[in-house]
Design an enzyme around this catalytic site. Sequence first.
Site, PDB file in Angstrom:
ATOM      1  N   GLY A  46      68.045  28.340 -53.713  1.00 10.84           N
ATOM      2  CA  GLY A  46      68.516  28.238 -52.342  1.00 10.84           C
ATOM      3  C   GLY A  46      69.923  27.679 -52.316  1.00 10.84           C
ATOM      4  O   GLY A  46      70.385  27.064 -53.285  1.00 10.84           O
ATOM      5  N   GLN A  51      77.007  23.304 -48.762  1.00 11.22           N
ATOM      6  CA  GLN A  51      77.318  23.324 -50.189  1.00 11.22           C
ATOM      7  C   GLN A  51      78.529  24.202 -50.503  1.00 11.22           C
ATOM      8  O   GLN A  51      79.086  24.108 -51.593  1.00 11.22           O
ATOM      9  CB  GLN A  51      76.098  23.780 -50.991  1.00 11.22           C
ATOM     10  N   CYS A  88      69.149  20.727 -57.783  1.00 11.64           N
ATOM     11  CA  CYS A  88      70.095  21.070 -56.724  1.00 11.64           C
ATOM     12  C   CYS A  88      71.377  21.593 -57.359  1.00 11.64           C
ATOM     13  O   CYS A  88      71.864  21.014 -58.337  1.00 11.64           O
ATOM     14  CB  CYS A  88      70.383  19.826 -55.878  1.00 11.64           C
ATOM     15  N   LEU A  89      71.925  22.659 -56.790  1.00 12.07           N
ATOM     16  CA  LEU A  89      73.171  23.210 -57.314  1.00 12.07           C
ATOM     17  C   LEU A  89      74.341  22.253 -57.127  1.00 12.07           C
ATOM     18  O   LEU A  89      75.358  22.387 -57.804  1.00 12.07           O
ATOM     19  CB  LEU A  89      73.466  24.560 -56.654  1.00 12.07           C
ATOM     20  N   HIS A 130      64.136  21.566 -48.794  1.00 15.78           N
ATOM     21  CA  HIS A 130      65.338  21.111 -49.515  1.00 15.78           C
ATOM     22  C   HIS A 130      66.601  21.600 -48.807  1.00 15.78           C
ATOM     23  O   HIS A 130      67.529  20.821 -48.578  1.00 15.78           O
ATOM     24  CB  HIS A 130      65.274  21.640 -50.952  1.00 15.78           C
ATOM     25  N   GLU A 131      66.644  22.887 -48.473  1.00 16.43           N
ATOM     26  CA  GLU A 131      67.840  23.452 -47.843  1.00 16.43           C
ATOM     27  C   GLU A 131      68.026  22.926 -46.422  1.00 16.43           C
ATOM     28  O   GLU A 131      69.162  22.664 -46.002  1.00 16.43           O
ATOM     29  CB  GLU A 131      67.799  24.980 -47.868  1.00 16.43           C
ATOM     30  N   HIS A 134      69.699  19.665 -46.566  1.00 16.26           N
ATOM     31  CA  HIS A 134      71.162  19.788 -46.712  1.00 16.26           C
ATOM     32  C   HIS A 134      71.841  19.918 -45.350  1.00 16.26           C
ATOM     33  O   HIS A 134      72.932  19.382 -45.142  1.00 16.26           O
ATOM     34  CB  HIS A 134      71.542  21.005 -47.567  1.00 16.26           C
TER      35      HIS A 134
END
Length: 181
Positions: A46, A51, A88-89, A130-131, A134
């Site tokens: 995701g 981000q 996480c990216l 998670h997203e 963010h």
Amino acid sequence: MPVKPIRLFGDPVLRLTAQPVTTFDLELRNLVRDLTETMQAAPGAGLAAPQLGVSLRVFTYFVEGELGHLINPDLTLSEEEQDGPEGCLSLPGLTYDCKRAFGVVAKGFNMYGDPITIEGTERLARCIQHETDHLDGIIFIDRLDAERRKDALRAIREAEWAGEQAPRVKISPHDTFGRGL
């Protein structure tokens, strides 16, 4: 569209509450495409707009072969919980067990402004939560217990990417008439 640089932990945009999307136009569709291409190139499950440095309530996901996006999400979480690995990216190479709801019903919109509902459990539920975090300025390590969070912060300080400068963004002094981010 080219793959965009992903903002890393420490970039202030990751701690902002993203703004709701109010205009469903070509600019938004380009953002969804950039998010999708960047997420797949990373590769990740995701990717949220903050981000990429864009403070809008938009994210993409790719879980168990299902590719999608959600705009202005509103979540209903199950009471049942799961505890499992999460990464996480924006924190490359780091994974920690994190508690999440086992199931989720997410309502929002697609890039054309049509209402959609996504229902998922396990990994898809984890990704959607998670997203959405963010979009609220929350990073998954904020949800760890004290000991795991301490370990995560130590690992972040020691990571080779720690302290890298955020990508510079040049803002045009001219009106873009909605044609650019």
